[in-house]
Design a protein around this motif. Structure first.
Motif, PDB file in Angstrom:
ATOM      1  N   TYR A  24       1.157  -1.412  -0.057  1.00 35.72           N
ATOM      2  CA  TYR A  24       0.139  -0.218   0.305  1.00 35.72           C
ATOM      3  C   TYR A  24       0.534   1.281  -0.122  1.00 35.72           C
ATOM      4  O   TYR A  24       1.784   1.233   0.863  1.00 35.72           O
ATOM      5  CB  TYR A  24      -0.648   0.197   1.482  1.00 35.72           C
ATOM      6  CG  TYR A  24      -1.798   1.308   1.409  1.00 35.72           C
ATOM      7  CD1 TYR A  24      -3.067   1.122   0.459  1.00 35.72           C
ATOM      8  CD2 TYR A  24      -1.752   2.270   2.022  1.00 35.72           C
ATOM      9  CE1 TYR A  24      -4.354   2.489   0.609  1.00 35.72           C
ATOM     10  CE2 TYR A  24      -2.663   3.285   2.120  1.00 35.72           C
ATOM     11  CZ  TYR A  24      -3.739   3.338   0.610  1.00 35.72           C
ATOM     12  OH  TYR A  24      -4.538   4.492   1.525  1.00 35.72           O
ATOM     13  N   LYS A  25       0.770   2.092  -1.116  1.00 41.13           N
ATOM     14  CA  LYS A  25       1.150   3.564  -1.084  1.00 41.13           C
ATOM     15  C   LYS A  25       2.863   3.841  -0.732  1.00 41.13           C
ATOM     16  O   LYS A  25       3.491   4.086   0.097  1.00 41.13           O
ATOM     17  CB  LYS A  25       0.792   4.541   0.038  1.00 41.13           C
ATOM     18  CG  LYS A  25      -0.884   4.821  -0.693  1.00 41.13           C
ATOM     19  CD  LYS A  25      -1.096   5.912   0.204  1.00 41.13           C
ATOM     20  CE  LYS A  25      -2.195   6.377  -0.113  1.00 41.13           C
ATOM     21  NZ  LYS A  25      -3.426   7.843   0.518  1.00 41.13           N
ATOM     22  N   GLY A  26       3.906   2.264  -1.933  1.00 42.28           N
ATOM     23  CA  GLY A  26       5.077   2.273  -0.914  1.00 42.28           C
ATOM     24  C   GLY A  26       5.693   1.303  -0.197  1.00 42.28           C
ATOM     25  O   GLY A  26       6.705   0.847   0.099  1.00 42.28           O
ATOM     26  N   GLY A  27       4.520   0.851   0.609  1.00 45.27           N
ATOM     27  CA  GLY A  27       4.971  -0.453   1.869  1.00 45.27           C
ATOM     28  C   GLY A  27       4.291  -1.257   1.978  1.00 45.27           C
ATOM     29  O   GLY A  27       3.481  -1.295   0.700  1.00 45.27           O
ATOM     30  N   PHE A  28       5.198  -2.259   2.854  1.00 46.68           N
ATOM     31  CA  PHE A  28       4.774  -3.737   2.517  1.00 46.68           C
ATOM     32  C   PHE A  28       4.152  -3.033   4.360  1.00 46.68           C
ATOM     33  O   PHE A  28       4.867  -3.189   4.802  1.00 46.68           O
ATOM     34  CB  PHE A  28       5.657  -4.557   2.407  1.00 46.68           C
ATOM     35  CG  PHE A  28       5.752  -4.558   1.360  1.00 46.68           C
ATOM     36  CD1 PHE A  28       5.548  -5.271   0.077  1.00 46.68           C
ATOM     37  CD2 PHE A  28       7.161  -4.033   0.838  1.00 46.68           C
ATOM     38  CE1 PHE A  28       5.453  -4.606  -1.229  1.00 46.68           C
ATOM     39  CE2 PHE A  28       7.891  -3.648  -0.646  1.00 46.68           C
ATOM     40  CZ  PHE A  28       6.617  -4.557  -1.249  1.00 46.68           C
ATOM     41  N   PHE A  29       2.657  -3.755   4.619  1.00 50.01           N
ATOM     42  CA  PHE A  29       2.317  -4.110   5.682  1.00 50.01           C
ATOM     43  C   PHE A  29       1.536  -5.055   6.513  1.00 50.01           C
ATOM     44  O   PHE A  29       1.358  -6.099   5.473  1.00 50.01           O
ATOM     45  CB  PHE A  29       0.793  -2.762   5.276  1.00 50.01           C
ATOM     46  CG  PHE A  29       1.477  -1.813   5.186  1.00 50.01           C
ATOM     47  CD1 PHE A  29       1.148  -0.537   6.536  1.00 50.01           C
ATOM     48  CD2 PHE A  29       1.699  -1.219   4.598  1.00 50.01           C
ATOM     49  CE1 PHE A  29       1.700   0.561   5.907  1.00 50.01           C
ATOM     50  CE2 PHE A  29       1.705   0.026   4.298  1.00 50.01           C
ATOM     51  CZ  PHE A  29       1.520   1.162   5.051  1.00 50.01           C
ATOM     52  N   VAL A  30       2.109  -5.463   7.527  1.00 48.03           N
ATOM     53  CA  VAL A  30       2.039  -6.753   8.118  1.00 48.03           C
ATOM     54  C   VAL A  30       1.524  -6.532   9.251  1.00 48.03           C
ATOM     55  O   VAL A  30       1.904  -5.630  10.165  1.00 48.03           O
ATOM     56  CB  VAL A  30       3.592  -7.497   8.414  1.00 48.03           C
ATOM     57  CG1 VAL A  30       3.980  -7.905   7.073  1.00 48.03           C
ATOM     58  CG2 VAL A  30       4.156  -7.298   9.313  1.00 48.03           C
ATOM     59  N   PHE A  31       0.952  -7.566   9.859  1.00 45.67           N
ATOM     60  CA  PHE A  31       0.010  -7.127  10.910  1.00 45.67           C
ATOM     61  C   PHE A  31       0.660  -8.599  11.956  1.00 45.67           C
ATOM     62  O   PHE A  31      -0.075  -9.592  11.626  1.00 45.67           O
ATOM     63  CB  PHE A  31      -1.394  -7.358  10.737  1.00 45.67           C
ATOM     64  CG  PHE A  31      -2.429  -6.880  12.468  1.00 45.67           C
ATOM     65  CD1 PHE A  31      -2.087  -5.861  12.850  1.00 45.67           C
ATOM     66  CD2 PHE A  31      -3.879  -7.881  12.831  1.00 45.67           C
ATOM     67  CE1 PHE A  31      -2.434  -5.565  13.894  1.00 45.67           C
ATOM     68  CE2 PHE A  31      -4.388  -7.567  14.057  1.00 45.67           C
ATOM     69  CZ  PHE A  31      -3.876  -6.167  14.162  1.00 45.67           C
TER      70      PHE A  31
END
Length: 138
Positions: free
Chosen positions: A21-28
Motif C-alpha cells: 500500500y502506497k509504496g510500503g509493505f504492511f504486516v499485522f
C-alpha cells in the motif's frame, strides 16, 4: 519470506501475510512472535518474493526480489482501518479476529533498496526510490 535479526545478530527466517500500500509493505503481527520482537528492536527486515518452485524452469535459478526495508510501527488509526479492509479482501476474515487481540501490531516495512534476480548472470541492483535497475556483472 521475511528475514530479521535479534540484538545478538542471530538471523531468523519466517513469513507473514502482507499487503502492499502506497509504496510500503504492511504486516499485522503478534508481539509474541520472534520476528516481530526483532523488527521492533532493530527496525530492519529483509523481504524475499520468490517464484514458485513448481513454475520455475530451473530450481537453482528461480526469479526473486530481495528487498531491504526499514520497519515502522503504524499508529494512525485511519491508516490501520484502511489496511484492515485491504487485508480482509486479500486474506479473508481472519483479520477480524486478529484485530481484537492486544498483542498484534501493524508494521510498515518500507523498502530501501534491493536486488532482482531473473536467472544465472541476470541479477540487478534495484533502486526502489528511483525505480531503476542496474545489471550486476559477474
Amino acid at each position: 519470506m521475511l528475514s530479521t535479526v535479534n540484538q545478538q545478530s542471530e538471523p531468523l527466517a519466517s513469513y507473514a501475510p502482507y499487503v502492499a500500500y502506497k509504496g510500503g509493505f504492511f504486516v499485522f503481527v503478534s508481539e509474541l512472535a520472534l520476528h516481530t520482537q526483532n523488527m521492533l528492536t532493530t527496525k530492519r527486515a529483509s523481504l524475499m518474493f520468490i517464484e514458485n518452485e513448481e513454475q520455475a524452469k530451473n530450481p537453482y535459478a528461480r526469479q526473486r526480489a530481495v528487498i531491504q526495508a526499514q520497519v515502522y510501527l503504524v499508529e494512525d488509526e485511519v491508516l490501520i482501518n484502511t489496511l484492515f479492509s485491504i487485508m480482509e479482501q486479500r486474506h479473508g476474515g481472519t483479520i477480524n479476529l486478529l484485530k481484537t487481540l492486544s498483542d498484534f501490531k501493524m508494521l510498515e516495512l518500507r523498502p530501501k533498496h534491493g536486488r532482482y534476480i531473473v536467472g544465472f548472470g541476470k541479477a540487478y541492483q534495484w533502486d526502489l526510490q528511483a525505480n531503476t535497475m542496474s545489471h550486476i556483472a559477474p
